[in-house]
Design an enzyme around this catalytic site. Structure first.
Site, PDB file in Angstrom:
ATOM      1  N   PHE A   1      -1.980  -0.061   5.151  1.00 14.98           N
ATOM      2  CA  PHE A   1      -2.347   0.460   3.429  1.00 14.98           C
ATOM      3  C   PHE A   1      -1.828  -1.542   3.047  1.00 14.98           C
ATOM      4  O   PHE A   1      -0.087  -1.509   3.257  1.00 14.98           O
ATOM      5  CB  PHE A   1      -1.934   1.438   3.151  1.00 14.98           C
ATOM      6  CG  PHE A   1      -1.810   1.268   1.744  1.00 14.98           C
ATOM      7  CD1 PHE A   1      -3.768   1.224   1.465  1.00 14.98           C
ATOM      8  CD2 PHE A   1      -1.252   1.095   0.465  1.00 14.98           C
ATOM      9  CE1 PHE A   1      -3.868   1.455  -0.004  1.00 14.98           C
ATOM     10  CE2 PHE A   1      -1.436   1.586   0.181  1.00 14.98           C
ATOM     11  CZ  PHE A   1      -2.469   1.980  -1.257  1.00 14.98           C
TER      12      PHE A   1
ATOM     13  N   ASP B   1       4.823  -6.181   5.614  1.00 11.24           N
ATOM     14  CA  ASP B   1       4.326  -5.073   4.647  1.00 11.24           C
ATOM     15  C   ASP B   1       5.797  -4.005   4.799  1.00 11.24           C
ATOM     16  O   ASP B   1       5.578  -2.687   5.423  1.00 11.24           O
ATOM     17  CB  ASP B   1       3.241  -4.864   4.108  1.00 11.24           C
ATOM     18  CG  ASP B   1       3.656  -4.100   3.194  1.00 11.24           C
ATOM     19  OD1 ASP B   1       4.087  -3.541   2.363  1.00 11.24           O
ATOM     20  OD2 ASP B   1       1.748  -3.722   2.517  1.00 11.24           O
TER      21      ASP B   1
ATOM     22  N   LYS C   1       8.432  -0.929  -3.885  1.00 10.28           N
ATOM     23  CA  LYS C   1       8.294   0.920  -3.990  1.00 10.28           C
ATOM     24  C   LYS C   1       9.930   1.004  -4.415  1.00 10.28           C
ATOM     25  O   LYS C   1      10.508   1.407  -5.283  1.00 10.28           O
ATOM     26  CB  LYS C   1       8.419   1.742  -2.711  1.00 10.28           C
ATOM     27  CG  LYS C   1       6.621   1.657  -2.626  1.00 10.28           C
ATOM     28  CD  LYS C   1       6.001   3.333  -1.931  1.00 10.28           C
ATOM     29  CE  LYS C   1       4.311   3.091  -2.597  1.00 10.28           C
ATOM     30  NZ  LYS C   1       3.823   2.605  -1.573  1.00 10.28           N
TER      31      LYS C   1
HETATM   32  C1  LIG Z   1       2.276   1.609  -1.931  1.00  8.48           C
HETATM   33  C2  LIG Z   1       1.941   0.201  -0.659  1.00  8.48           C
HETATM   34  C3  LIG Z   1       1.787  -0.950  -1.331  1.00  8.48           C
HETATM   35  C4  LIG Z   1       0.943  -0.392  -2.794  1.00  8.48           C
HETATM   36  O1  LIG Z   1       2.305  -1.444  -3.713  1.00  8.48           O
HETATM   37  P1  LIG Z   1       1.884  -0.926  -4.964  1.00  8.48           P
HETATM   38  O2  LIG Z   1       2.592  -1.024  -5.629  1.00  8.48           O
HETATM   39  O3  LIG Z   1       1.325   0.977  -5.410  1.00  8.48           O
HETATM   40  O4  LIG Z   1       0.789  -1.123  -5.597  1.00  8.48           O
HETATM   41  C5  LIG Z   1       1.416  -1.911   0.071  1.00  8.48           C
HETATM   42  N1  LIG Z   1       2.067  -1.314   1.311  1.00  8.48           N
HETATM   43  C6  LIG Z   1       2.476  -0.222   1.736  1.00  8.48           C
HETATM   44  C7  LIG Z   1       3.021  -0.709   3.043  1.00  8.48           C
HETATM   45  C8  LIG Z   1       2.619   0.427   0.711  1.00  8.48           C
HETATM   46  O5  LIG Z   1       3.216   1.819   0.729  1.00  8.48           O
END
Ligand SMILES: *Cc1c(COP(=O)(O)O)cnc(C)c1O
Length: 389
Positions: A135, A220, A249
């Site tokens: 994701f 990521d 986050k």
């Molecule tokens: C939450 C998340 C995203 C996206 O972040 P947003 O602030 O919602 O755009 C991208 N990568 C990972 C691994 C995430 O958990």
């Protein structure tokens, strides 16, 4: 009319919400308008990592918000530069681009990888290889990077230049790499994918493959970074380093911020004008993030993450109906012996515990990094009561 009914009228119906309204928070606890207390073991999906209404962060933000809120990246401001210096120190990366959230941090990483590919390997080098069940966000490019066809299907055509391979399969990764590949992008734990951690040896092998093929490695760390797994960044306990990494986050404990970090050899690919954002790294969010990093250090929070992780993990493992526990640090999933995670999470809410069903058979826990021993015991007690359904 209730807030639920009002929401149904005026909000675009993209969120299937849990029927509870929160009015205030304090540490690991949230309160509804009737002052019922809920033990928050999700923290807004790994965001409010130091708990709600944190005094030191509130202080830093309110001081800055009275002094200077916004000037644009046409000018210099101290908090942004200081935050970049701290992130560089903690990560061993060299440069930072500030964005506004996780998706835009990943957009920056993808654009940087493409720019680097063009410069170093030719105009046809732009592909980013990612993993199934990954994701990376909901913008069109990060959705194209995301290895979840169900989320992608309704928005085709998506930007091209992305390719997914199964996680854990080095052969498939090798097959996917070629002259077009600019980068490989991975999460060390697939958070939205079900809290699925990858072995250090697999990630180290990807690092080697990237070196061998001369392509960049992007981590990521949007969900797993900023202390969540017990180190500042998740790769720091896994024996490898990426060329580019993204965080978001938890970085400002609930204020919107994202950052793309990179080693010099990648970062230098960006030229003046290549990328920009209006709000990125503004003084208020930067002050909040500096307070977060300071509090993590001052409170020996990384040590607490490791200790509470052992306590929570072993406690969950003892609950009948929990088959295994997976994840790292305070990003854990209780894997159930039946696909009843949604029902269990709903019952947990009834007992005043916030967790979520991240898979039909897996319940995610992402509590505050400074959660106490007593609060973890309380969470285990409440979760235990949510069984049997
Ligand atoms: C939450 C998340 C995203 C996206 O972040 P947003 O602030 O919602 O755009 C991208 N990568 C990972 C691994 C995430 O958990």
């Amino acid at each position: 009319m209730t807030v639920f009914e009002r929401e149904a009228k005026v909000i675009m119906q993209t969120y299937r919400r849990v029927p509870v309204e929160f009015e205030r928070g304090a540490g690991s606890w949230l309160y509804d308008p009737d002052d019922n207390a809920y033990l928050d073991c999700l923290t807004g999906l790994a965001v409010a990592s130091l708990g709600h209404a944190h005094e030191a962060i509130a202080e830093a933000v309110s001081e800055q918000i009275r002094k200077l809120v916004h000037v644009s990246n046409l000018y210099y401001t101290q908090p942004q530069i200081e935050l970049a210096e701290r992130l560089v120190d903690l990560s061993c990366m060299d440069r930072v681009f500030f964005s506004n959230d996780g998706a835009t941090a990943n957009e920056a990483a993808i654009k940087l990888a493409r720019r680097w590919g063009q410069r170093h390997r030719g105009p046809e080098c732009y592909e980013v290889v990612t993993l199934d069940e990954s994701f990376h966000g909901r913008t069109l490019a990060t959705l194209a990077a995301t290895g979840q066809p169900a989320k992608q299907a309704t928005f085709e055509p998506l930007p091209s230049g992305f390719r997914q391979v199964p996680g854990g399969d080095l052969g498939a990764m090798l097959e996917a790499l070629g002259a077009k590949t600019a980068a490989v992008m991975v999460e060390t734990i697939q958070g939205e994918g079900g809290v699925v951690p990858f072995d250090a040896s697999y990630l180290q092998s990807i690092r080697q493959i990237c070196d061998q093929y001369g392509v960049l490695l992007i981590v990521d760390d949007v969900q797993a970074g900023i202390g969540r797994t017990g180190s500042w960044f998740s790769w720091q306990q896994l024996g490898f380093e990426p060329d580019i990494a993204t965080v978001a986050k938890a970085l400002a404990n609930g204020l919107p911020i994202g950052a793309c970090l990179a080693k010099e050899r990648a970062a230098e690919a960006f030229d003046y004008g290549d990328h920009a954002t209006t709000f990125g790294g503004g003084p208020v969010v930067a002050r909040a993030a500096l307070a977060v990093l300071h509090e993590i250090e001052r409170g020996s929070i990384l040590k607490n993450v490791r200790e509470r992780s052992d306590q929570l993990g072993s406690g969950l493992g003892r609950i009948p109906g929990v088959e295994t526990v997976r994840g790292r640090g305070l990003l854990l999933a209780a894997v159930l012996d039946r696909p009843i995670a949604a029902a269990v999470a709903e019952r947990a809410l009834h007992y005043g515990l916030l967790v979520n069903a991240v898979r039909p058979n897996a319940v995610r826990f992402a509590p505050a990094l400074n959660i106490s021993t007593e609060e973890v015991d309380e969470a285990l007690d409440r979760f235990g009561r949510a069984f049997p359904v």
